[in-house]
Write an enzyme that holds these catalytic residues in place. Structure first.
Site, PDB file in Angstrom:
ATOM      1  N   LYS A  93       2.519  -5.303   9.352  1.00  0.00           N
ATOM      2  CA  LYS A  93       2.313  -4.169   8.330  1.00  0.00           C
ATOM      3  C   LYS A  93       3.785  -3.360   8.492  1.00  0.00           C
ATOM      4  O   LYS A  93       4.078  -2.609   9.495  1.00  0.00           O
ATOM      5  CB  LYS A  93       1.305  -3.299   8.488  1.00  0.00           C
ATOM      6  N   ASP A 142     -10.766   7.635   6.668  1.00  0.00           N
ATOM      7  CA  ASP A 142     -10.160   6.935   5.242  1.00  0.00           C
ATOM      8  C   ASP A 142     -11.066   5.720   5.010  1.00  0.00           C
ATOM      9  O   ASP A 142     -10.660   4.882   4.748  1.00  0.00           O
ATOM     10  CB  ASP A 142      -8.746   6.842   5.331  1.00  0.00           C
ATOM     11  N   THR A 200       4.159  -2.393   3.409  1.00  0.00           N
ATOM     12  CA  THR A 200       4.011  -3.577   2.886  1.00  0.00           C
ATOM     13  C   THR A 200       3.455  -4.506   4.055  1.00  0.00           C
ATOM     14  O   THR A 200       3.828  -4.465   5.204  1.00  0.00           O
ATOM     15  CB  THR A 200       5.222  -4.274   2.353  1.00  0.00           C
ATOM     16  N   VAL A 201       2.399  -5.352   3.620  1.00  0.00           N
ATOM     17  CA  VAL A 201       1.840  -6.373   4.756  1.00  0.00           C
ATOM     18  C   VAL A 201       2.441  -7.697   4.523  1.00  0.00           C
ATOM     19  O   VAL A 201       2.310  -8.350   3.431  1.00  0.00           O
ATOM     20  CB  VAL A 201       0.182  -6.235   4.607  1.00  0.00           C
ATOM     21  N   GLY A 215       0.843  -1.208  -0.067  1.00  0.00           N
ATOM     22  CA  GLY A 215       0.009  -0.090   0.174  1.00  0.00           C
ATOM     23  C   GLY A 215       0.803   1.232   0.006  1.00  0.00           C
ATOM     24  O   GLY A 215       1.881   1.138  -0.227  1.00  0.00           O
ATOM     25  N   GLY A 216       0.160   2.372   0.113  1.00  0.00           N
ATOM     26  CA  GLY A 216       0.978   3.756   0.128  1.00  0.00           C
ATOM     27  C   GLY A 216       1.647   3.714   1.481  1.00  0.00           C
ATOM     28  O   GLY A 216       2.711   4.540   1.175  1.00  0.00           O
ATOM     29  N   GLN A 217       1.455   2.916   2.608  1.00  0.00           N
ATOM     30  CA  GLN A 217       2.101   3.392   3.446  1.00  0.00           C
ATOM     31  C   GLN A 217       3.027   2.258   4.031  1.00  0.00           C
ATOM     32  O   GLN A 217       3.910   2.304   4.923  1.00  0.00           O
ATOM     33  CB  GLN A 217       1.120   3.542   4.859  1.00  0.00           C
TER      34      GLN A 217
END
Length: 715
Positions: free
Chosen positions: A427, A524, A412-413, A408-410
């Site tokens: 995360k 969000d 990796t999971v 994701g933008g923030q």
């Protein structure tokens, strides 16, 4: 050099204290039978005390017998010569004819580890005539006597040829016979036998006693060990050697032997059987010289005048060899000690560096901010578990690429498993951006406060690595976005399941807005932040942009953050986020569930690019059925779809004041879901119209605002 003196004194002390009574038998075994006969290992009194069954000794009536050789009586065991002296019956010819010849056999040593010893036995003949020792029919040795009419007294009992003679044996034997040819003197008997040389030379045995007392004869047997046999010779105090014993005709018997070093006494066949001779104990390393006095016949010895090696005195340390050994040992110990210290110092420095690095990362990754939050709100203390980097590396197989669940933008999971067996989602943030640390810590703090079945449960976080990580429960069925738009698993989502997901998400948001001690705005809400578990229950996740709001506050004034397509236009224009902003975002999610369309379309253009605008226009024009998903139309009734669509329109009202609260939304959706009866027959497929509610701002009144927002999305 003074540094090594303590080591020297220690070595000498150990040497002196090692002086003790010599040990001859194995531990726990007797080494004597009677008062005079010592039974040393490898012989032993009893089966467990000997090296093998051939060496078992029976002690009967204080007299030892070699059980494997017809119970021959043992007179003495000589470790130095590797011989055993046994008492054997003499071979005689006691017949009366004037001239007679007889042949008698010896003991058979074939298939035994014993040999008739050649250089420790003498062949002796006592009588008138001659005697020949035979081996396999061939003569080995023999001697003859002269018999005079008058009596001749043997000097010192030695045989010089008058009525008695003796000779050597050429090699070792396993079996022999004696042929006696007697001349017959006064009807006397003639005797022939092997006699232990040491007994003969030291006059401990009288030749005449054989004839007088019908006595047995002491004879020497050599014992042997094959080269492949394992001997427990004492280390450092004995020599181990291999021998080959000549048995004649070019044949040899292999054997091994242990012998003591000079300055030691005891049994070299035992590991701990040798002790330092007392006279040598005061010398360093028990290194001594002594004088040896040999007997006139070269057979007997006497050791006298023990002295330490040259240049060494009992109190001095002048020997170069001993000093070299001690110095080498001391240096080796010193080097090992130095290496051990260096390694320990290296490990300590490494741990200190790692500890400092973890502290630096903890501070950089928002650890101090987390502590400030806990200080500001004591209820947070102890609710956030801090995982170590080692625990997360072990859980994810060092963050293996195969463990990635999504990016994701923030960050990796990753999928991982903790040591207690729990499956978790980890995360891992991207490269640290100090401007986003507040969001990360905010997510930690918020999730640690939330306890709801439809909100992802946070287990803890890790702040001591180069980038921070969150550890939360693993949700196996991915995101709602993937189920709607990517066709994961290839199975369509029924209307009942969509209503259930919408009800659960709205219930979770209602809990965040009103049931927590401090209201929480998610900020969000979107289908990618809604996860589905194994039973397809919804789980709200990703609280990175969420905020606590005090009870007195009605809104938050912040920089605009969110996702286009879900962003509240009112918040976009005013930068004031309220609980109704979450309601708007949920309205978009509800429309997604009804239409299975993406929030921002790549195929529609203009004002229809936004799903919210596209839906509101369709509702205004009475053609909502044309944009609903086929599965929804197939399974739902007109009234049900009208109610859900009307609720979505109210959530999407451009004026936040006219939007329902999340609690109201959750209540209505729960009622709709409970009344829904799944059906495959649609009775009314006519056009569905939307009647404006007086509390709504009409589309025509707000079209300019929506168009301007769409332009912003396009840009």
């Amino acid at each position: 050099m003074k540094l090594f003196h303590p080591y020297l004194y220690l070595l000498i002390s150990l040497s002196i204290t090692s002086i003790s009574v010599s040990k001859y038998a194995k531990t726990g075994c007797n080494d004597t039978c009677g008062n005079n006969v010592t039974i040393p290992y490898p012989f032993g009194i009893g089966a467990d005390c000997s090296v093998n069954p051939w060496y078992i000794v029976d002690c009967n009536s204080s007299r030892p017998y070699l059980s494997a050789l017809n119970h021959l009586e043992i007179l003495r065991v000589d470790l130095h010569n590797q011989t055993i002296i046994v008492s054997t019956p003499r071979i005689s010819d006691c017949q009366n004819p004037v001239e007679k010849t007889s042949q008698l056999m010896s003991i058979d040593l074939d298939r035994t580890p014993f040999l008739f010893c050649s250089y420790h036995n003498r062949f002796v003949f006592d009588g008138c005539g001659n005697a020949v020792m035979m081996e396999n029919g061939s003569a080995l040795t023999g001697c003859s006597t002269s018999c005079l009419s008058e009596n001749v007294t043997e000097i010192n009992n030695y045989c010089f040829g008058f009525s008695c003679c003796q000779t050597t044996v050429p090699h070792f034997l396993k079996l022999y016979s004696i042929n006696i040819a007697g001349l017959g003197r006064d009807g006397g008997c003639a005797y022939a036998f092997l006699l232990d040389e040491d007994s003969y030379l030291k006059q401990t045995f009288s030749v005449q006693s054989v004839a007088a007392n019908n006595a047995y004869v002491p004879m020497s047997l050599m014992w042997t060990f094959p080269h492949n046999a394992t001997l427990s010779c004492c280390r450092g105090a004995s020599d181990h050697m291999n021998m080959e014993l000549d048995t004649g005709n070019g044949t040899f018997v292999e054997s091994q032997k242990c012998s003591r070093h000079i300055g030691y006494k005891g049994n070299p066949y035992l590991y701990d059987g040798c002790e330092v001779i007392e006279d040598c104990a005061s010398c360093p390393d028990s290194s001594c010289n002594y004088d040896i006095i040999y007997g006139g016949d070269g057979s007997s010895t006497k050791v006298t005048n023990f002295t330490c090696r040259p240049n060494v005195s009992p109190t001095g340390f002048g020997s170069k060899s001993s000093m070299g050994v001690i110095l080498g040992v001391s240096l080796s110990v010193g080097v090992l000690f130095l290496i051990a210290n260096i390694y320990a110092l290296y490990k300590w420095i490494k741990k200190v560096k790692e500890r400092r690095q973890r502290k630096r990362f903890f501070k950089r990754n928002g650890g101090l901010l987390l502590k400030q939050q806990e200080e500001a709100d004591p209820s947070l203390v102890g609710k956030t578990i801090l995982f170590t980097s080692h625990e997360l590396e072990k859980a994810t197989d060092n963050f293996n690429e195969n463990r990635i669940l999504g990016r994701g933008g923030q960050g990796t999971v990753y999928k991982g498993m903790l040591v207690d067996g729990r499956i978790v989602a980890i995360k891992k943030s991207k490269v640290v951006d100090e401007s986003q640390l507040e969001q990360f810590i905010n997510e930690v703090v918020i999730l640690s406060q939330v306890n709801h079945r439809n909100v992802v449960k946070l287990f803890g976080c890790c702040l001591e690595t180069d980038v921070p990580s969150l550890v939360s429960e693993f949700i196996p069925n991915g995101t709602l976005y993937d189920r709607l738009h990517k066709g994961i698993d290839g199975s369509p989502i029924s209307l009942n399941m969509r209503l259930q997901i919408a009800t659960e998400v709205s219930g979770a948001l209602a809990y965040l807005h009103s049931a927590t001690s401090i209201p929480i705005y998610h900020r969000d809400i979107k289908t990618t932040n809604i996860l589905l578990d194994e039973k397809y229950r919804a789980k709200v996740s990703d609280f990175g942009t969420s905020r606590f709001v005090s009870v007195e506050q009605t809104h938050l004034t912040t920089l605009v953050k969110g996702t286009f397509g879900y962003l509240d236009p009112e918040y976009f224009q005013s930068s004031q986020f309220t609980e109704k902003s979450d309601v708007y975002s949920f309205g978009v999610v509800l429309v997604e569930l009804l239409t299975r369309e993406r929030p921002i379309s790549q195929t529609r253009f203009g004002e229809h690019r936004s799903l919210a605008t596209h839906f509101m226009l369709a509702m205004e024009e009475g053609r909502a059925m044309s944009i609903f998903d086929a599965m929804v139309i197939k399974e739902g009734t007109r009234d049900e779809l009208l109610v859900v669509a009307s609720l979505a329109m109210r959530c999407l009202n451009l004026n936040g004041r006219y939007r329902p609260t999340m609690k109201e939304v959750a209540t209505e959706l729960e009622a709709i879901r409970m009344s829904h009866i799944p059906s495959t027959v649609q009775t009314n497929t006519g056009p569905m119209t939307y009647e404006k509610n007086q509390s709504f701002t009409t589309y025509t009144e707000t079209s300019s605002k929506m168009l301007s927002l769409n332009d912003s999305f396009s840009q």
